[in-house]
Design an enzyme around this catalytic site. Structure first.
Site, short mmCIF file in Angstrom:
data_model
loop_
_atom_site.label_atom_id
_atom_site.label_comp_id
_atom_site.label_asym_id
_atom_site.label_seq_id
_atom_site.Cartn_x
_atom_site.Cartn_y
_atom_site.Cartn_z
CD GLU A 1 -1.16 -3.47 -7.12
OE1 GLU A 1 -1.97 -4.14 -6.46
OE2 GLU A 1 -1.48 -2.43 -7.72
NE ARG B 1 6.24 -9.19 0.13
CZ ARG B 1 6.60 -9.15 1.40
NH1 ARG B 1 7.20 -10.19 1.94
NH2 ARG B 1 6.34 -8.09 2.15
CD GLN C 1 9.15 2.57 -3.61
OE1 GLN C 1 9.12 3.78 -3.72
NE2 GLN C 1 8.05 1.84 -3.54
CG ASP D 1 -1.64 -1.30 1.42
OD1 ASP D 1 -2.53 -1.56 0.62
OD2 ASP D 1 -1.29 -2.07 2.34
O1 TRH Z 1 4.89 -5.94 0.58
P1 TRH Z 1 4.01 -6.59 -0.39
O2 TRH Z 1 3.75 -8.00 -0.19
O3 TRH Z 1 2.65 -5.82 -0.41
C1 TRH Z 1 1.38 -6.45 -0.60
C2 TRH Z 1 0.87 -6.27 -1.99
O4 TRH Z 1 0.91 -4.96 -2.47
C3 TRH Z 1 -0.53 -6.79 -2.08
O5 TRH Z 1 -1.04 -6.60 -3.37
C4 TRH Z 1 -1.38 -6.10 -1.05
O6 TRH Z 1 -2.65 -6.50 -1.13
C5 TRH Z 1 -0.80 -6.39 0.29
O7 TRH Z 1 0.53 -5.91 0.37
C6 TRH Z 1 -1.61 -5.76 1.40
O8 TRH Z 1 4.59 -6.47 -1.87
P2 TRH Z 1 4.83 -5.24 -2.86
O9 TRH Z 1 3.55 -4.69 -3.36
O10 TRH Z 1 5.77 -5.71 -3.85
O11 TRH Z 1 5.51 -4.12 -1.97
C7 TRH Z 1 6.83 -4.19 -1.54
C8 TRH Z 1 7.46 -2.81 -1.62
O12 TRH Z 1 8.70 -2.83 -0.93
C9 TRH Z 1 7.76 -2.36 -3.03
O13 TRH Z 1 7.50 -0.98 -3.17
C10 TRH Z 1 9.25 -2.62 -3.18
C11 TRH Z 1 9.72 -2.34 -1.79
N1 TRH Z 1 11.00 -2.92 -1.40
C12 TRH Z 1 12.04 -2.07 -1.05
O14 TRH Z 1 11.90 -0.84 -1.13
N2 TRH Z 1 13.21 -2.62 -0.62
C13 TRH Z 1 13.41 -3.95 -0.51
O15 TRH Z 1 14.50 -4.39 -0.10
C14 TRH Z 1 12.34 -4.81 -0.89
C15 TRH Z 1 12.53 -6.30 -0.81
C16 TRH Z 1 11.15 -4.28 -1.31
#
Ligand code: TRH
Length: 377
Positions: A273, A271, A255, A17
């Site tokens: 979105e 994983r 990010q 989110d």
């Molecule tokens: O964290 P998530 O599993 O979030 C999920 C999904 O969005 C899902 O659709 C939603 O319904 C649920 O939450 C509630 O996965 P997502 O969406 O990939 O988000 C991870 C974020 O973290 C993404 O912006 C990338 C970031 N990230 C970093 O900034 N640094 C890191 O080292 C990693 C591994 C990820």
């Protein structure tokens, strides 16, 4: 035209989110000169993505965005020109009241979850009238022209190319994380939820003929990983070797650096979105661990994406790719499907770049939102 935007983000779970709304907010400010406030109900989830942020600040400016703690109870506030309610997070009652009183109506957008299902383009942009006279518009991200597109910064692919073409960039980035892979190693990143299929995948990689270096940012898969390694902990930076497989834990990176990680790897397990979309822009083969939903609704989403994606692959490669995704999301044995995928590696790798380029022909989501607002006023 400079408009004011209020983006509301309720952190339900994980980083998705905040990951999506923060990315959107930054892009609206940086590329479209919009005036953006991001309301977040749990700033603790924001800090890992933006480490210079202060989880205790009521208001702070980060990268051109005014990031605000979503107050509870809500305080009277002026209403922006565009109001984005991310993932149906429910706007505060007090804000809705203020929206009703606004002289010029605000554009109220419900930003939906990403899905490749057919019905999405039919619902994208549709209004929903409420009994109180307010109108909400549904905005769907997606993969085809009838949708709102995907989040993609204007210079993203250019930056990726520059990173790939600079021989020192990847090495410097990896070394900064304490990663020194063997020159012939296949580099894989692993970001996933808990998964009972992991052990079999690790077994297959450990038994492989090509060395694999697996990079695992801190997160929910760690428990399964430690169990397989037979260790109690794996601190960020520390590596363990089992056969042809080197497993190395990483810190959770900011990010922007997560993109660098994806660009540095030959294969990315992602994983949710946002990481799923970023892996597509990385132009590398990917393995998606979809967020599990009630009544297996996520399988419909997973298969809708797969059907679209594998259209460009030969039938054999498509079958291998689908098989791997099904095994991973089913938490079942990965041995056979991983070995089968390796047989189609060159085709699947070349196709990942093609898919990325095809998708980049669409307007990106921030651009589409700005245009949507322009057409609406
Ligand atoms: O964290 P998530 O599993 O979030 C999920 C999904 O969005 C899902 O659709 C939603 O319904 C649920 O939450 C509630 O996965 P997502 O969406 O990939 O988000 C991870 C974020 O973290 C993404 O912006 C990338 C970031 N990230 C970093 O900034 N640094 C890191 O080292 C990693 C591994 C990820």
């Amino acid at each position: 035209m400079k408009a004011s935007w209020d983006i509301f983000c309720s952190v339900v779970d994980n980083y998705g989110d905040i990951g999506v709304t923060w990315r959107l907010a930054r892009q609206l400010a940086a590329e479209h000169q919009q005036c953006v406030r991001l309301w977040v109900d749990d700033l603790k989830a924001f800090v890992p993505l933006c480490p210079e942020a202060d989880a205790g600040a009521v208001r702070q400016w980060q990268q051109g965005v005014e990031v605000c703690q979503w107050p509870e109870p809500w305080q009277p506030m002026d209403v922006a020109d565009v109001v984005v309610e991310a993932f149906a997070c429910k706007l505060p009652e007090g804000y809705l009241e203020a929206m009703k009183l606004r002289e010029t109506p605000a554009l109220w957008i419900n930003l939906e979850y990403l899905s490749a299902e057919d019905w999405v383009s039919g619902c994208h942009g549709l209004p929903s009238m409420r009994p109180d006279g307010l109108k909400r518009m549904f905005f769907f991200p997606g993969f085809d022209a009838g949708t709102g597109g995907l989040l993609r910064e204007a210079d993203l692919l250019q930056r990726r190319r520059a990173f790939e073409q600079d021989p020192g960039a990847k090495q410097a980035f990896l070394q900064g994380l304490g990663v020194f892979p063997a020159s012939n190693a296949r580099l894989i990143s692993l970001f996933a939820y808990e998964n009972t299929g992991l052990a079999s995948w690790l077994d297959a990689m450990a038994a492989g003929s090509v060395p694999t270096h697996l990079l695992v940012p801190q997160g929910r898969i760690m428990g399964d990983l430690l169990r397989w390694l037979g260790v109690d902990q794996l601190a960020p930076g520390v590596a363990e070797v089992r056969g042809a497989l080197t497993v190395q834990a990483l810190p959770f990176v900011r990010q922007q650096d997560y993109d660098h990680l994806l660009w540095s790897c030959d294969f990315n397990a992602v994983r949710g979105e946002d990481s799923f979309v970023r892996a597509q822009w990385a132009g590398r083969p990917l393995l998606w661990h979809i967020y599990e939903q009630e009544e297996d609704a996520h399988w419909v989403k997973l298969n809708a994406f797969l059907a679209l994606y594998v259209k460009g692959l030969s039938p054999a490669a498509a079958q291998a790719f689908t098989g791997l995704w099904h095994a991973w999301n089913g938490g079942t044995d990965m041995t056979q499907s991983w070995n089968l995928l390796l047989e189609h590696w060159p085709e699947i790798t070349a196709y990942a770049e093609r898919w990325c380029l095809e998708q980049s022909l669409q307007a990106d989501l921030a651009q589409a939102l700005v245009l949507f607002y322009r057409n609406w006023i």
